[in-house]
Write an enzyme that holds these catalytic residues in place. Structure first.
Site, PDB file in Angstrom:
ATOM      1  CB  VAL A  17     -13.769   3.564  -7.648  1.00 58.31           C
ATOM      2  CG1 VAL A  17     -13.178   4.770  -7.820  1.00 58.31           C
ATOM      3  CG2 VAL A  17     -14.362   3.202  -6.393  1.00 58.31           C
TER       4      VAL A  17
ATOM      5  CG  HIS B  49       5.592 -11.130  -4.120  1.00 57.23           C
ATOM      6  ND1 HIS B  49       6.649 -11.616  -3.531  1.00 57.23           N
ATOM      7  CD2 HIS B  49       4.354 -12.091  -3.911  1.00 57.23           C
ATOM      8  CE1 HIS B  49       6.502 -13.036  -3.128  1.00 57.23           C
ATOM      9  NE2 HIS B  49       4.963 -13.095  -3.390  1.00 57.23           N
TER      10      HIS B  49
ATOM     11  CB  VAL C 138     -12.324 -12.391  -4.553  1.00 60.18           C
ATOM     12  CG1 VAL C 138     -11.116 -12.561  -4.283  1.00 60.18           C
ATOM     13  CG2 VAL C 138     -13.122 -13.097  -3.594  1.00 60.18           C
TER      14      VAL C 138
ATOM     15  CG  HIS D 288       6.659 -14.612   0.216  1.00 60.22           C
ATOM     16  ND1 HIS D 288       6.234 -15.272  -1.055  1.00 60.22           N
ATOM     17  CD2 HIS D 288       7.747 -14.944   0.401  1.00 60.22           C
ATOM     18  CE1 HIS D 288       7.210 -16.230  -1.190  1.00 60.22           C
ATOM     19  NE2 HIS D 288       8.060 -16.002  -0.385  1.00 60.22           N
ATOM     20  N   PRO D 289       5.188 -10.167   0.342  1.00 61.71           N
ATOM     21  CG  PRO D 289       4.272  -8.795  -1.457  1.00 61.71           C
ATOM     22  CD  PRO D 289       5.024 -10.282  -1.209  1.00 61.71           C
ATOM     23  CD  GLN D 290      -0.086 -13.044   3.135  1.00 63.10           C
ATOM     24  OE1 GLN D 290      -1.405 -12.487   2.910  1.00 63.10           O
ATOM     25  NE2 GLN D 290      -0.026 -14.212   3.524  1.00 63.10           N
TER      26      GLN D 290
END
Ligand SMILES: Cc1cc2nc3c(=O)[nH]c(=O)nc-3n(C[C@H](O)[C@H](O)[C@H](O)COP(=O)(O)OP(=O)(O)OC[C@H]3O[C@@H](n4cnc5c(N)ncnc54)[C@H](O)[C@@H]3O)c2cc1C
Ligand SMILES: *[C@@H]1O[C@H](CO)[C@@H](O)[C@H](O)[C@H]1NC(C)=O
Ligand SMILES: *[C@@H]1O[C@H](CO)[C@@H](O)[C@H](O)[C@H]1NC(C)=O
Ligand SMILES: *[C@@H]1O[C@H](CO)[C@@H](O)[C@H](O)[C@H]1NC(C)=O
Ligand SMILES: *[C@@H]1O[C@H](CO)[C@@H](O)[C@H](O)[C@H]1NC(C)=O
Ligand SMILES: *[C@@H]1O[C@H](CO)[C@@H](O)[C@H](O)[C@H]1NC(C)=O
Ligand SMILES: *[C@@H]1O[C@H](CO)[C@@H](O)[C@H](O)[C@H]1NC(C)=O
Ligand SMILES: *[C@@H]1O[C@H](CO)[C@@H](O)[C@H](O)[C@H]1NC(C)=O
Ligand SMILES: *[C@@H]1O[C@H](CO)[C@@H](O)[C@H](O)[C@H]1NC(C)=O
Length: 602
Positions: free
Chosen positions: A262, A534, A114, A578-580
């Site tokens: 792609v 993650h 998304v 948490h990686p964001q």
């Protein structure tokens, strides 16, 4: 089951205008200055920043759907976070191979399909990780530009704290000085859970092992602190809502092509003896025609820790013999593509409690659920406005007395980086277990945030429509089991504090399993652990001259020209967080690196 949320707040006033395309043949051009592969967490940041010069033309190609398709309440309403995935229209629907460290179990491996990528569907926890994490990237890449001291300005550039709609009183719960002025919005938990909040905070005062931390996003995350979430007062803030939609609204120089994969990057020439990859091949279904587009300046791969190595390998960039075996012609020999995959596993412990003020009273009771939803629809307040699953997190280092780091070495980035994490929940939280349908609970996840197990993403076919083979290889090292065992014992010490004595009832998880001995704990871990989702490190950064790794210090793909990677795959290690947040920070700096090296004056 969940009615459409009609609140005007959620009508996404920022819905895209003329520059969103679902048919690649309708694109106004076949050549752009920059083509970005993946409108995910990092890709949306890069696209937005590169479009700041109105003379630059940017194309973003996204395989997934728009974030205004599907049951949008599931991705916008904070309380419904856990409904977005897995196995929904928003998901890539991956599963792992049987995990030898988890009694052969296969795990769901959700990924956002998304616009906004995983930032549109994740649990919204916002944790930057310790300064040591960034200093380690600087060390591994030989570029001090990645160090905490030098990159912190990008943390401030990308994020801004806002008050929660229900509880604007933030005194003593975060430090405004470490927050910035950027597009991504973060806020504190707004749904007070008095019985649990006070017990957690009191435990930090009683037990020295678990100190209070005013703000875990200061560069030192150690201790127990209040969760910050990517919530803009009462709706999710994602790279789509914070970056891409506003950019589409104000600029006419970004095109976003969705529903389009792609399948390869294509060599378009040779420069200084290196193959130039400025071509991008696009396809919409297994049997449809492919279309070729070209970039004038750069192609930026931002397809995430699964998509990026998959596209590289399909393009002939990867381990030579591995590619030949699958029928892909090798062009650039980079054996580390798809290797070093690194992710966090977790288990939970849960107790029944004699208190109806837990989120279970809403999630297990349709009447209460509908009432809370109606309140949110009416004026955007209440428990649905909040990431109610967790109010506090704790990040800790193994105790020296445990002997684990003495025996196995210390894999963390440094003394401010944790080995394990608690995510404390005023309600039921399971891992592999089926949740109950009634009752009230207190639970905590125990997350191993410094694992040493490394897995891989490997092609299983030469088609972009076949998923790659995904193996996070959880609990395949002795360190990981030993560290997780200590982490579980640490949570047992946490809940032995006096605040919990009159509160916790029957232990619900582990369900019927004894967890006294190390062997019993190991059995519980192997039978119930799952992923925190993650995934990182499948196109790892290394020093420019070094043999290993996939990208150099400026994120260009080694042995190529015109091609860069900006997403979770370039990280050398999964962060102790948490990686964001770290991905947003890296993307902000990468956008500047790309601007500086292009001829375009911003
Ligand atoms: C369920 C879940 C919960 C999580 N909870 C948290 C949390 O609370 N806090 C936190 O910090 N992190 C959390 N994470 C992790 C975090 O969201 C991700 O690590 C991060 O968002 C990844 O960013 P990215 O840019 O690397 O990739 P993504 O955001 O995944 O972006 C990649 C994009 O590329 C697209 N793409 C892939 N292949 C192709 C292709 N061939 N062609 C075109 N497009 C393609 C994808 O559809 C996607 O949009 C969670 C993740 C999940 C799945
Ligand atoms: C994942 O599964 C859901 C539910 O079946 C489906 O709607 C969605 O399209 C699938 N995603 C992909 C990428 O195929
Ligand atoms: C739960 O609390 C109520 C009210 O304080 C009390 O009457 C009841 O006995 C308690 N039940 C248990 C199982 O402790
Ligand atoms: C469910 O919620 C409603 C509304 O809050 C409440 O009146 C009812 O007692 C609850 N039911 C149970 C079984 O707790
Ligand atoms: C929102 O609605 C709830 C329940 O109807 C009410 O208690 C609350 O005061 C309202 N809040 C605002 C800000 O209007
Ligand atoms: C644990 O050992 C490290 C390295 O020897 C030392 O720096 C640290 O202070 C010790 N921590 C405690 C709590 O003793
Ligand atoms: C790999 O492909 C084979 C043959 O199509 C299939 O049977 C197998 O399930 C695939 N493996 C994975 C992990 O997708
Ligand atoms: C927490 O500590 C305060 C101050 O000591 C005390 O008044 C309160 O009752 C405690 N709360 C709980 C739930 O233990
Ligand atoms: C759990 O296992 C330990 C060690 O084997 C044993 O001493 C204890 O009695 C067991 N407890 C229960 C409830 O079975």
């Amino acid at each position: 089951m969940i009615p459409f949320v009609a609140i005007s707040l959620l009508a996404l006033a920022t819905l895209v205008q003329g520059s969103l395309f679902t048919d690649p043949t309708k694109l106004p051009a076949t050549s752009y200055d920059f083509i970005i592969i993946g409108a995910g967490t990092a890709g949306s940041v890069i696209a937005t920043r590169l479009s700041e010069d109105s003379s630059v033309r940017v194309l973003v190609v996204e395989a997934g759907i728009s974030d205004s398709e599907g049951p949008t309440s599931d991705i916008q309403v904070p309380f419904l976070v856990s409904k977005a995935l897995p196995s929904t229209v928003y998901d890539w629907n991956y599963t792992t191979v049987p995990q030898t460290g988890l009694n052969g179990r296969q795990l769901f491996y959700p990924r956002g399909f998304v616009v906004g990528g995983c930032s549109t569907v994740n649990f919204m926890g916002f944790t930057r990780g310790s300064s040591d994490e960034y200093d380690r990237i600087a060390r591994v890449s030989g570029d001090s530009g990645w160090s905490w001291k030098n990159i912190f300005k990008y943390a401030l550039k990308g994020e801004q704290h806002v008050d929660d709609v229900d509880d604007p009183d933030t005194a003593g719960r975060f430090n405004p000085a470490v927050h910035g002025h950027g597009p991504l919005k973060t806020s504190l938990a707004g749904f007070p859970t008095a019985a649990v909040d006070a017990r957690v905070i009191n435990t930090t005062q009683e037990l020295k092992e678990f100190p209070f931390n005013l703000d875990m996003n200061s560069g030192n995350p150690l201790g127990v602190g209040w969760l910050q979430s990517t919530i803009d007062k009462n709706v999710r803030s994602s790279s789509a809502t914070a970056y891409l939609h506003p950019a589409l609204k104000t600029g006419t120089n970004i095109d976003v092509l969705i529903h389009s994969r792609v399948s390869r990057v294509l060599q378009t020439g040779t420069k200084d003896g290196l193959p130039v990859f400025l071509g991008v091949e696009i396809t919409q279904s297994r049997n449809s025609h492919t279309l070729k587009l070209t970039a004038r300046t750069e192609v930026i791969l931002a397809a995430g820790a699964i998509g990026t190595p998959q596209i590289l390998m399909l393009s002939g960039i990867g381990g030579k013999s591995e590619l030949s075996r699958i029928g892909v012609k090798p062009l650039v020999d980079l054996p580390d593509v798809g290797k070093n995959m690194h992710d966090h596993p977790y288990i939970t412990l849960a107790w029944a409690v004699n208190n109806t003020n837990t989120i279970d009273s809403i999630s297990f009771n349709q009447t209460a659920f509908q009432q809370a939803l109606a309140q949110y629809d009416a004026n955007g307040t209440g428990v649905f406005a909040s990431n109610a699953l967790f109010n506090q997190l704790g990040f800790f280092r193994l105790q020296n007395a445990s002997g684990v780091t003495q025996k196995f070495g210390d894999p963390t980035a440094g003394p401010l980086s944790p080995h394990y994490e608690f995510a404390l929940s005023n309600g039921f939280l399971g891992a592999a277990q089926r949740p109950p349908t009634s009752g009230n609970f207190f639970s905590s996840a125990v997350i191993l945030v410094s694992p040493t197990s490394r897995g891989s993403v490997v092609l299983n076919s030469s088609s972009i429509f076949d998923p790659p083979t995904i193996d996070p290889a959880f609990f395949t090292t002795a360190f990981d089991i030993a560290a997780m065992t200590e982490a579980i014992r640490s949570l047992q010490r946490f809940v032995s504090g006096s605040p919990w004595k009159s509160y916790l009832g029957l232990q619900w998880l582990p369900d019927g399993l004894n967890t006294s001995t190390d062997a019993q704990i190991e059995n519980y871990v192997r039978s119930s652990a799952i992923s925190v989702n993650h995934a990182c490190c499948t196109a790892m950064i290394s020093e420019d001259g070094a043999n290993g790794g996939v990208v150099g210090s400026d994120l260009r793909v080694k042995g190529t020209s015109g091609l860069r990677i900006v997403d979770a795959s370039i990280l050398p290690n999964v962060p102790g967080a948490h990686p964001q947040a770290e991905i947003y920070i890296i993307a902000e700096r990468a956008a500047d690196l790309i601007k500086q090296s292009s001829r375009i004056r911003y």
